[in-house]
Design an enzyme around this catalytic site. Structure first.
Site, mmCIF file in Angstrom:
data_model
loop_
_atom_site.group_PDB
_atom_site.id
_atom_site.type_symbol
_atom_site.label_atom_id
_atom_site.label_comp_id
_atom_site.label_asym_id
_atom_site.label_seq_id
_atom_site.Cartn_x
_atom_site.Cartn_y
_atom_site.Cartn_z
ATOM 1 N N ASP A 186 0.829 -1.210 0.000
ATOM 2 C CA ASP A 186 0.000 0.000 0.000
ATOM 3 C C ASP A 186 0.862 1.258 0.000
ATOM 4 O O ASP A 186 2.077 1.210 0.284
ATOM 5 C CB ASP A 186 -0.897 -0.022 1.252
ATOM 6 C CG ASP A 186 -2.250 0.623 1.006
ATOM 7 O OD1 ASP A 186 -2.354 1.465 0.091
ATOM 8 O OD2 ASP A 186 -3.202 0.289 1.737
ATOM 9 N N ASP A 198 -10.967 1.707 -3.009
ATOM 10 C CA ASP A 198 -11.421 1.251 -1.692
ATOM 11 C C ASP A 198 -12.930 1.065 -1.677
ATOM 12 O O ASP A 198 -13.491 0.552 -0.712
ATOM 13 C CB ASP A 198 -11.040 2.281 -0.613
ATOM 14 C CG ASP A 198 -9.609 2.078 -0.138
ATOM 15 O OD1 ASP A 198 -8.955 1.144 -0.622
ATOM 16 O OD2 ASP A 198 -9.148 2.862 0.720
HETATM 17 C C1 GLA Z 1 -5.799 1.705 2.365
HETATM 18 C C2 GLA Z 1 -6.197 0.584 1.442
HETATM 19 C C3 GLA Z 1 -7.286 -0.248 2.079
HETATM 20 C C4 GLA Z 1 -6.806 -0.776 3.405
HETATM 21 C C5 GLA Z 1 -6.362 0.358 4.287
HETATM 22 C C6 GLA Z 1 -5.729 -0.148 5.568
HETATM 23 O O1 GLA Z 1 -6.822 2.617 2.483
HETATM 24 O O2 GLA Z 1 -6.597 1.092 0.219
HETATM 25 O O3 GLA Z 1 -7.674 -1.301 1.230
HETATM 26 O O4 GLA Z 1 -5.751 -1.678 3.192
HETATM 27 O O5 GLA Z 1 -5.415 1.181 3.629
HETATM 28 O O6 GLA Z 1 -5.311 0.888 6.360
#
Ligand code: GLA
Length: 713
Positions: free
Chosen positions: A452, A516
């Site tokens: 990420d 997300d």
């Molecule tokens: C980001 C990612 C999510 C999740 C969160 C965790 O927003 O896009 O899918 O993994 O971090 O903190």
């Protein structure tokens, strides 16, 4: 070749580019279109599109061609900007690059330009990739001994044939990626620069130009995970022939790319493809991605069904809770269990511990081993979330390396999501991050990392000055080093969803996280937009909870599950919080996904046109089989719903058409002749593409799957 004028063609299976090369002067691309017959008279072709000088042009109208510069009266954006460092100031250089040499190979053309006064060379490569994708790169070297900084070098400068008068670009936000905007290509042209140190949600690294009369489509992309600059100069004073010029390249802060110290600079690759329509364009990009971008595919297709803990448990993690989740996951057919954020250091919320990539003893007193063993004993493999480029000010790593983050000297260190960005140019930092990740992958049987990147790069500064460009190169280096040490580990590129999606990162990873936002209605917009360029097997596609935690919308499991099948399917919800019926429906769709992923992840994607703007349709055809999705997002009275017309079939072939079950519960009683839909209707490709199928798409949030199998002749 001095002073000569030559014509050169580059041919792909379906495309031809013709260049006019004037040694000692300019290089231009005078034809970009469908493949020309062998023997075409290229001089005649160039003459047919040339225009004479008109009264208000410079006496010698400039030919911006494939290396536009601000010389000779051309008023658009130059492809190259150099400044010279003198004792007291930086002075902009008036550049004058002339074509001095070119080399042609069967599928590649290399052009060399030289600025005699500055002693600088630019080399451009144009080559044909898989599926007639045209790739372009440029490099610059300073042989003149001057102290130069490079402020801009376009990877691609492409004169656009005038028939491409409709432009589609994308904007976006967190949880709202890839919003498509189409309009006529106006005289103002187009300009988009990202500043977040990544392509960002408002990506300008994907672009489409279309000929409204014929539907012919030109898709363009910059394969670079850092900042980019994309522009189209459409109405240029001094232009020789009125063509627009499209340029794409990496963007950085003034002074960062120093040609004095560096050997030179090479741009990332820009790519473009020409196709007869949007579906054909998607197929072109997908074929290129599969053949030339994605890490060797052997062993990572078929794509395993994931269960991700994020929207199932959030930060509410415990070893026993995860063990229970794993049992429930295995029971519905999950093949990979992914532990998302919250497993490391003191990370109980998102304010702390990034950088401390050690297993939290509070949650896992005996490390991750017992959970991984449990997951594996249930027949699944194990994946883990990391965010390696970041650090929380409240972390042991930060306390030990306070100067190791990007920051401006003696200034505040503003956070975003409570975090800072590590300075990957510092070898001690990159190495320390590598060692932590390497230790995890050595100790545990981890099949997959969700990598990420949740913070923008501001200020993109370090002791060496701006690092807006270099940080991306060092990110690549870190990822490459880890992949070399652990080649069996799959990588997902995530950046708060789809903030860093491009062929640069995809050449080092196996899938991306498109958003997300798991809300199925939103996904019905987001997935078709991404799949314009990216094949379904790299687009993570999860069934989330209802109500959706981001949009608050409720949706039936049948709808959520059907939509999630068109991608790399996963679940991001807790099966224990579903009803028995929902769990059974989800399990049935996971089984269908397993049955169909060989088609979905290898075939040709077709967009299904439908008169109702609330009906989304897509379809994948592969080796005589096809699966389509038709989904309705708003109410449409039953007799108003137009039949769904299929695409990509052989008109003369006969297909058995079935509607795979489970059927959408509320809509199925509108289905006439249920039995024949179960047994299958046999229809020709022509009938299916012309008349289509009258499916009940009455209720909002109704989706149907349509399965087709070609019968032997
Ligand atoms: C980001 C990612 C999510 C999740 C969160 C965790 O927003 O896009 O899918 O993994 O971090 O903190």
């Amino acid at each position: 070749m001095s002073g000569s004028r030559e014509f050169v063609r580059l041919d792909g299976a379906a495309v031809t580019l013709v260049f006019t090369l004037e040694t000692g002067d300019a290089a231009d691309c005078v034809y970009l279109g469908a493949r020309l017959p062998d023997g075409e008279d290229l001089a005649a072709l160039a003459a047919a599109t040339a225009r004479g000088r008109h009264e208000s042009q410079p006496d010698v109208p400039p030919v911006p061609g494939v290396l536009p510069e601000g010389k000779a009266g051309w008023s658009g954006t130059p492809a190259v900007c150099l400044r010279e460092r003198t004792e007291h100031a930086f002075t902009e250089c008036a550049t004058d690059f002339r074509l001095v040499a070119w080399e042609q190979y069967p599928t590649e053309l290399i052009l060399t330009f030289h600025d005699a006064l500055l002693g600088v060379d630019i080399e451009q490569s144009w080559w044909l990739g898989a599926s007639s994708m045209v790739c372009a790169e440029a490099s610059i070297t300073n042989g003149g001994g001057r102290m130069l900084v490079l402020d801009r070098l376009s990877a691609l400068a492409l004169p656009i044939p005038r028939r491409f008068s409709r432009l589609t670009s994308y904007t976006g936000r967190w949880a709202g990626e890839m919003r498509e905007h189409s309009r006529p290509l106006a005289p103002e042209g187009f300009a988009r620069t990202s500043v977040a140190g990544k392509p960002g949600f408002a990506g300008g690294n994907w672009l489409i130009l279309e000929d409204p009369a014929s539907g012919e489509t030109l898709g363009v992309h910059l394969a670079w995970s850092g900042d980019h600059d994309t522009r189209i100069d459409a109405d240029m004073v001094g232009s020789a022939d009125g063509r627009a010029i499209l340029q794409m390249g990496a963007a950085w802060d003034g002074g960062e790319v120093d040609l004095e110290h560096d050997v030179g600079y090479r741009t990332p690759t820009a790519l473009f493809a020409l196709a007869s329509d949007r579906s054909a364009l998607a197929q072109c990009f997908h074929e290129h991605a599969r053949a030339a971008v994605l890490p060797a595919r052997k062993g990572w297709v078929p794509r395993k069904v994931h269960l991700n803990s994020w929207e199932a448990l959030g930060f509410n993690l415990s070893e026993s809770g995860l063990m229970r989740l794993a049992v429930d996951a295995a029971a519905i057919g999950i093949e990979r269990f992914v532990l998302d954020d919250g497993w490391f250091g003191g990370r109980r919320d998102d304010t702390t511990s990034l950088g401390d990539w050690t297993v939290s003893p509070d949650i896992f007193p005996n490390g991750l081993g017992p959970l991984i063993d449990h997951v594996k004993s249930l027949g699944m493999d194990f994946g883990l979330w990391v965010e390696p480029e970041m650090v929380s000010p409240d972390s042991d790593f930060y306390r030990a390396h306070r100067s190791g983050c990007l920051h401006a000297a003696d200034r505040d260190r503003p956070t975003m999501r409570g975090q800072l960005v590590l300075n990957l140019l510092d070898p001690a930092i990159s190495d320390a991050v590598f060692r932590q990740l390497d230790a995890l992958l050595r100790e545990y049987d981890i099949a997959y990392l969700k990598w990420d990147h949740n913070r923008d790069l501001f200020p993109a500064k370090a002791r060496v000055g701006s690092v807006r460009n270099s940080q991306t190169k060092y990110f690549y280096a870190l990822l490459d080093r880890l992949r070399a040490a652990h080649p069996q580990v799959e990588i997902e590129s995530c950046s708060s969803g789809g903030g860093r999606i491009d062929f640069g990162v995809l050449s080092r990873s196996h899938r991306v996280w498109p958003s997300d936002n798991n809300d199925a209605i939103e996904r019905l917009r987001i997935i078709p937009a991404w799949s314009q360029f990216l094949p379904l097997e790299v687009l993570g596609s999860h069934v989330g909870p209802s109500p959706n935690p981001i949009t608050g919308r409720r949706a039936a499991m049948d709808f959520r599950a059907k939509v999630a099948m068109f991608g790399h399917m996963g679940v991001e919800a807790d099966p224990a919080r579903m009803t028995d019926k929902e769990r059974a429906t989800l399990a049935a769709h996971i089984a269908l996904y397993k049955q169909w992923r060989g088609v979905l992840h290898a075939g040709d994607l077709h967009r299904l046109a439908h008169p109702d703007p609330n009906v989304t349709g897509m379809m994948v055809t592969h080796e005589g089989k096809a699966l389509a999705l038709a989904a309705q997002t708003a109410f449409s009275p039953v007799f108003d719903a137009a039949p769904v017309r299929l695409a990509g079939l052989e008109p003369g072939a006969r297909y058995r058409v079935t509607l795979p079950e489970p059927w959408p519960p509320r809509a199925k009683h509108y289905l006439a002749n249920s039995d024949s839909w179960r047994e299958g209707l046999v229809l020709s490709g022509a009938a299916l593409m012309t008349q289509g199928l009258a499916l009940p798409l009455t209720h909002p949030e109704t989706a149907w799957l349509i399965a087709l199998e070609r019968l032997p002749q």
